[in-house]
Design a protein around this motif. Structure first.
Motif, PDB file in Angstrom:
ATOM      1  N   LYS A 101      -4.827 -45.975  27.760  1.00  0.00           N
ATOM      2  CA  LYS A 101      -4.985 -46.841  26.587  1.00  0.00           C
ATOM      3  C   LYS A 101      -6.460 -47.102  26.291  1.00  0.00           C
ATOM      4  CE  LYS A 101      -4.183 -51.582  25.020  1.00  0.00           C
ATOM      5  NZ  LYS A 101      -3.720 -52.927  25.427  1.00  0.00           N
ATOM      6  N   ASP A 102      -7.201 -47.549  27.295  1.00  0.00           N
ATOM      7  CA  ASP A 102      -8.614 -47.906  27.110  1.00  0.00           C
ATOM      8  C   ASP A 102      -9.572 -46.842  27.640  1.00  0.00           C
ATOM      9  OD1 ASP A 102      -8.131 -50.633  26.041  1.00  0.00           O
ATOM     10  OD2 ASP A 102      -7.260 -50.937  28.028  1.00  0.00           O
ATOM     11  N   PHE A 103      -9.136 -46.068  28.600  1.00  0.00           N
ATOM     12  CA  PHE A 103      -9.962 -44.964  29.110  1.00  0.00           C
ATOM     13  C   PHE A 103      -9.047 -43.820  29.515  1.00  0.00           C
ATOM     14  CE2 PHE A 103      -8.915 -47.499  32.834  1.00  0.00           C
ATOM     15  CZ  PHE A 103      -8.741 -46.588  33.861  1.00  0.00           C
ATOM     16  N   THR A 104      -9.593 -42.609  29.416  1.00  0.00           N
ATOM     17  CA  THR A 104      -8.805 -41.436  29.779  1.00  0.00           C
ATOM     18  C   THR A 104      -9.748 -40.289  30.103  1.00  0.00           C
ATOM     19  OG1 THR A 104      -6.961 -40.013  29.093  1.00  0.00           O
ATOM     20  CG2 THR A 104      -8.625 -40.514  27.425  1.00  0.00           C
ATOM     21  N   PHE A 105      -9.190 -39.220  30.650  1.00  0.00           N
ATOM     22  CA  PHE A 105     -10.012 -38.041  30.915  1.00  0.00           C
ATOM     23  C   PHE A 105      -9.374 -36.829  30.241  1.00  0.00           C
ATOM     24  CE2 PHE A 105      -7.178 -38.389  34.625  1.00  0.00           C
ATOM     25  CZ  PHE A 105      -6.608 -37.135  34.664  1.00  0.00           C
ATOM     26  N   ASP A 106     -10.210 -35.826  29.963  1.00  0.00           N
ATOM     27  CA  ASP A 106      -9.727 -34.565  29.410  1.00  0.00           C
ATOM     28  C   ASP A 106     -10.630 -33.441  29.909  1.00  0.00           C
ATOM     29  OD1 ASP A 106     -12.062 -34.814  27.844  1.00  0.00           O
ATOM     30  OD2 ASP A 106     -10.966 -35.619  26.134  1.00  0.00           O
ATOM     31  N   ASP A 107     -10.455 -32.251  29.359  1.00  0.00           N
ATOM     32  CA  ASP A 107     -11.223 -31.069  29.792  1.00  0.00           C
ATOM     33  C   ASP A 107     -11.114 -30.865  31.300  1.00  0.00           C
ATOM     34  OD1 ASP A 107     -12.074 -30.753  27.151  1.00  0.00           O
ATOM     35  OD2 ASP A 107     -13.854 -31.976  27.468  1.00  0.00           O
ATOM     36  N   TYR A 108      -9.934 -31.172  31.852  1.00  0.00           N
ATOM     37  CA  TYR A 108      -9.751 -31.036  33.297  1.00  0.00           C
ATOM     38  C   TYR A 108      -9.771 -29.576  33.716  1.00  0.00           C
ATOM     39  CZ  TYR A 108      -7.414 -30.662  37.781  1.00  0.00           C
ATOM     40  OH  TYR A 108      -7.104 -30.321  39.067  1.00  0.00           O
ATOM     41  N   GLN A 109     -10.435 -29.321  34.853  1.00  0.00           N
ATOM     42  CA  GLN A 109     -10.492 -27.976  35.409  1.00  0.00           C
ATOM     43  C   GLN A 109     -10.516 -28.059  36.930  1.00  0.00           C
ATOM     44  OE1 GLN A 109     -13.824 -25.677  33.995  1.00  0.00           O
ATOM     45  NE2 GLN A 109     -13.408 -23.948  35.348  1.00  0.00           N
ATOM     46  N   ALA A 110      -9.625 -27.300  37.570  1.00  0.00           N
ATOM     47  CA  ALA A 110      -9.638 -27.225  39.032  1.00  0.00           C
ATOM     48  C   ALA A 110     -10.697 -26.229  39.465  1.00  0.00           C
ATOM     49  CB  ALA A 110      -8.268 -26.796  39.543  1.00  0.00           C
ATOM     50  N   LEU A 111     -11.675 -26.692  40.256  1.00  0.00           N
ATOM     51  CA  LEU A 111     -12.738 -25.828  40.762  1.00  0.00           C
ATOM     52  C   LEU A 111     -12.371 -25.308  42.148  1.00  0.00           C
ATOM     53  CD1 LEU A 111     -15.806 -28.054  39.756  1.00  0.00           C
ATOM     54  CD2 LEU A 111     -14.679 -26.257  38.401  1.00  0.00           C
ATOM     55  N   GLU A 112     -13.132 -24.368  42.636  1.00  0.00           N
ATOM     56  CA  GLU A 112     -12.833 -23.786  43.945  1.00  0.00           C
ATOM     57  C   GLU A 112     -12.862 -24.832  45.048  1.00  0.00           C
ATOM     58  OE1 GLU A 112     -14.391 -20.251  47.005  1.00  0.00           O
ATOM     59  OE2 GLU A 112     -15.313 -20.496  45.015  1.00  0.00           O
ATOM     60  N   ASN A 113     -13.826 -25.759  44.966  1.00  0.00           N
ATOM     61  CA  ASN A 113     -13.952 -26.785  46.001  1.00  0.00           C
ATOM     62  C   ASN A 113     -14.043 -28.177  45.404  1.00  0.00           C
ATOM     63  OD1 ASN A 113     -14.109 -25.208  48.549  1.00  0.00           O
ATOM     64  ND2 ASN A 113     -15.872 -24.278  47.534  1.00  0.00           N
ATOM     65  N   GLY A 114     -13.217 -28.447  44.409  1.00  0.00           N
ATOM     66  CA  GLY A 114     -13.249 -29.764  43.807  1.00  0.00           C
ATOM     67  C   GLY A 114     -12.579 -29.776  42.447  1.00  0.00           C
ATOM     68  N   GLU A 115     -12.998 -30.718  41.616  1.00  0.00           N
ATOM     69  CA  GLU A 115     -12.398 -30.893  40.293  1.00  0.00           C
ATOM     70  C   GLU A 115     -13.502 -31.178  39.278  1.00  0.00           C
ATOM     71  OE1 GLU A 115      -9.243 -30.334  40.470  1.00  0.00           O
ATOM     72  OE2 GLU A 115      -8.877 -30.753  42.589  1.00  0.00           O
ATOM     73  N   GLN A 116     -13.221 -30.865  38.007  1.00  0.00           N
ATOM     74  CA  GLN A 116     -14.141 -31.180  36.917  1.00  0.00           C
ATOM     75  C   GLN A 116     -13.361 -31.801  35.767  1.00  0.00           C
ATOM     76  OE1 GLN A 116     -17.486 -28.479  35.674  1.00  0.00           O
ATOM     77  NE2 GLN A 116     -16.310 -28.352  33.777  1.00  0.00           N
ATOM     78  N   PHE A 117     -13.960 -32.791  35.104  1.00  0.00           N
ATOM     79  CA  PHE A 117     -13.297 -33.466  33.991  1.00  0.00           C
ATOM     80  C   PHE A 117     -14.328 -34.200  33.156  1.00  0.00           C
ATOM     81  CE2 PHE A 117     -13.765 -36.521  37.337  1.00  0.00           C
ATOM     82  CZ  PHE A 117     -13.896 -37.763  36.724  1.00  0.00           C
ATOM     83  N   SER A 118     -13.925 -34.594  31.955  1.00  0.00           N
ATOM     84  CA  SER A 118     -14.745 -35.453  31.095  1.00  0.00           C
ATOM     85  C   SER A 118     -14.033 -36.778  30.938  1.00  0.00           C
ATOM     86  CB  SER A 118     -14.969 -34.794  29.733  1.00  0.00           C
ATOM     87  OG  SER A 118     -15.704 -33.585  29.880  1.00  0.00           O
ATOM     88  N   LEU A 119     -14.803 -37.857  30.882  1.00  0.00           N
ATOM     89  CA  LEU A 119     -14.243 -39.208  30.885  1.00  0.00           C
ATOM     90  C   LEU A 119     -14.597 -39.933  29.589  1.00  0.00           C
ATOM     91  CD1 LEU A 119     -12.806 -41.472  32.523  1.00  0.00           C
ATOM     92  CD2 LEU A 119     -15.053 -42.071  33.459  1.00  0.00           C
ATOM     93  N   ARG A 120     -13.568 -40.497  28.943  1.00  0.00           N
ATOM     94  CA  ARG A 120     -13.760 -41.284  27.725  1.00  0.00           C
ATOM     95  C   ARG A 120     -13.466 -42.752  28.043  1.00  0.00           C
ATOM     96  NH1 ARG A 120     -15.888 -36.677  25.807  1.00  0.00           N
ATOM     97  NH2 ARG A 120     -14.378 -34.961  25.895  1.00  0.00           N
ATOM     98  N   THR A 121     -14.423 -43.636  27.785  1.00  0.00           N
ATOM     99  CA  THR A 121     -14.264 -45.052  28.136  1.00  0.00           C
ATOM    100  C   THR A 121     -14.781 -45.932  26.995  1.00  0.00           C
ATOM    101  OG1 THR A 121     -16.423 -45.677  29.070  1.00  0.00           O
ATOM    102  CG2 THR A 121     -15.018 -44.270  30.433  1.00  0.00           C
TER     103      THR A 121
END
Length: 432
Positions: free
Chosen positions: A226-246
């Motif tokens: 509702k107030d914050f969310t993430f998108d552009d999620y990508q599973a990396l070889e040794n972790g995760e990547q995402f963008s955060l909207r707040t």
């Protein structure tokens, strides 16, 4: 007078005989005797069924990257009891633990002359943390993780600048209740008058309960999706990547070193907390500090790779929600691998559901036990399993050896999971 670290630990653990007694009256009595050190602490308070430890770690590292000293109070410990009271990720020393015990012991013993009942182990260690951070070693920020529930948890005497609730799941139901609404009500007990809440709780029935508490306490609130969310999620070889909207701005392509889609939610929660503290408090935290803190964060026994060749991963998935997150992470990062699982849990957990989830992705599953009062027998767990490739060994070291024999090449990986008390022993053993 306690003179050695071993004596101090023995005295603390001796309080285990008093069991679990939710309630704040003994905490308030002891803290008053000590001069109410909790009132001098700038704190963040975090509750939830799973993800508390990871969220604590993310927030600590972001604030620490900005140059602040940050204390943490967490449970349970993995390798060293001192981990429960830490500064910038470093456990307090044995000498400090002895000093704390000697300061609180007279108060704990004086309490036994009252009609409030004796202090439990968790109450004692919580009082020690408040004394340490409030009087002995004041810091810029201290992050307190609840031990059980929230409303009647020993940490809930703190007056925080911010509260967070990670998620709601079925755990400790004998104490917290058997429905989502009941458990949410206990977690929502940490919400304070006009103190903001940030949460990633998703169940509608849990949200309704928390919303009622938020309105009653006139607390500003920020909700995932509702107030914050993430998108552009990508599973990396040794972790995760995402963008955060707040509400406090956007952060593009954040990266985590901890693996799992659920870690993106934990990281988002912590990052919104850091942004709120920057926007509404006295903390100078930049976007770069948030990036650095998230990428640096590691948390022992949370999908932690402890060996390569063969690959061995340990994960403290000790309830159904934790197991689901583990299985989701395996599907994201190791879908093409042969998965061998070693599992055990405590006898007060709902083991059947956990086993069913693990069996869905396990090529083999082995059950074991360990030396702990509430440890379940391997044979009991084995009998709950339906897998045609199931094994058991009551000796966990022998069980690990047997599992390793099944790892033929780089496509085979071993996942050791279950009770955090068990995982702590395994981590030390496997890393040696």
């Amino acid at each position: 007078m306690i003179r050695t670290y071993e004596e101090a630990l023995s005295w603390i653990h001796g309080r285990l005989r008093f069991g679990v007694k939710p309630g704040l009256i003994r905490m308030r009595w002891m803290l008053k005797e000590l001069g109410n050190p909790e009132r001098a602490i700038t704190a963040v308070h975090i509750a939830g069924t799973n993800g508390k430890g990871s969220t604590v770690t993310y927030l600590r590292n972001m604030v620490e990257a900005a140059g602040y000293e940050v204390g943490t109070f967490t449970s349970p410990y993995i390798e060293s009891f001192n981990e429960r009271i830490s500064i910038n990720g470093e456990p307090i020393s044995d000498a400090e633990m002895v000093k704390l015990v000697n300061e609180v012991k007279p108060v704990v013993e004086k309490l036994e002359g009252e009609d409030l009942g004796p202090a439990t182990e968790f109450e004692v260690i919580t009082v020690m943390a408040f004394l340490y951070f409030g009087k002995i070693r004041p810091l810029d920020l201290v992050i307190f993780e609840t031990g059980l529930g929230g409303r009647y948890d020993s940490t809930n005497v703190v007056s925080p600048i911010l509260t967070m609730i990670t998620n709601i799941g079925f755990d400790h139901m004998a104490i917290l209740g058997s429905t989502v609404e009941q458990i949410a009500g206990e977690k929502a007990g940490i919400i304070k008058h006009e103190v903001p809440l940030i949460t990633t709780v998703e169940q509608d029935e849990a949200k309704k309960v928390i919303e009622q508490e938020v309105r009653a306490k006139q607390a500003p609130s920020y909700w995932f999706e509702k107030d914050f969310t993430f998108d552009d999620y990508q599973a990396l070889e040794n972790g995760e990547q995402f963008s955060l909207r707040t509400p406090f701005g956007k952060l593009e392509k954040l990266q985590l070193s901890m693996m799992g889609y659920h870690q993106v939610k934990n990281a988002s929660l912590a990052a919104v907390g850091a942004l709120y503290m920057k926007d509404h408090g006295d903390f100078s935290i930049t976007d770069d500090h948030i990036r650095q803190g998230l990428q640096k964060s590691q948390w022992m026994a949370r999908f932690e790779k402890v060996r390569t060749n063969p690959t061995i991963i340990i994960d403290g998935a000790h309830n159904e929600e934790g197991v689901k997150s583990l299985v989701d992470t395996l599907r994201l990062h190791y879908e093409t691998k042969r998965i061998h699982i070693l599992f055990t849990c405590l006898n007060d957990k709902e083991s059947t559901g956990m086993i069913r989830s693990l069996e869905e992705d396990a090529d083999t599953i082995t059950f074991t036990s360990f030396d702990f009062p509430r440890a379940e027998k391997a044979s009991t767990l084995y009998n709950h399993a339906a897998s045609p490739n199931k094994y058991m060994n009551e000796d966990w070291k022998q069980a690990i050896a047997s599992c390793k024999e099944r790892l033929k090449d780089e496509d085979d990986i071993l996942i050791i999971t279950g009770s955090l008390y068990f995982i702590g022993e395994v981590r030390k053993y496997v890393k040696r």
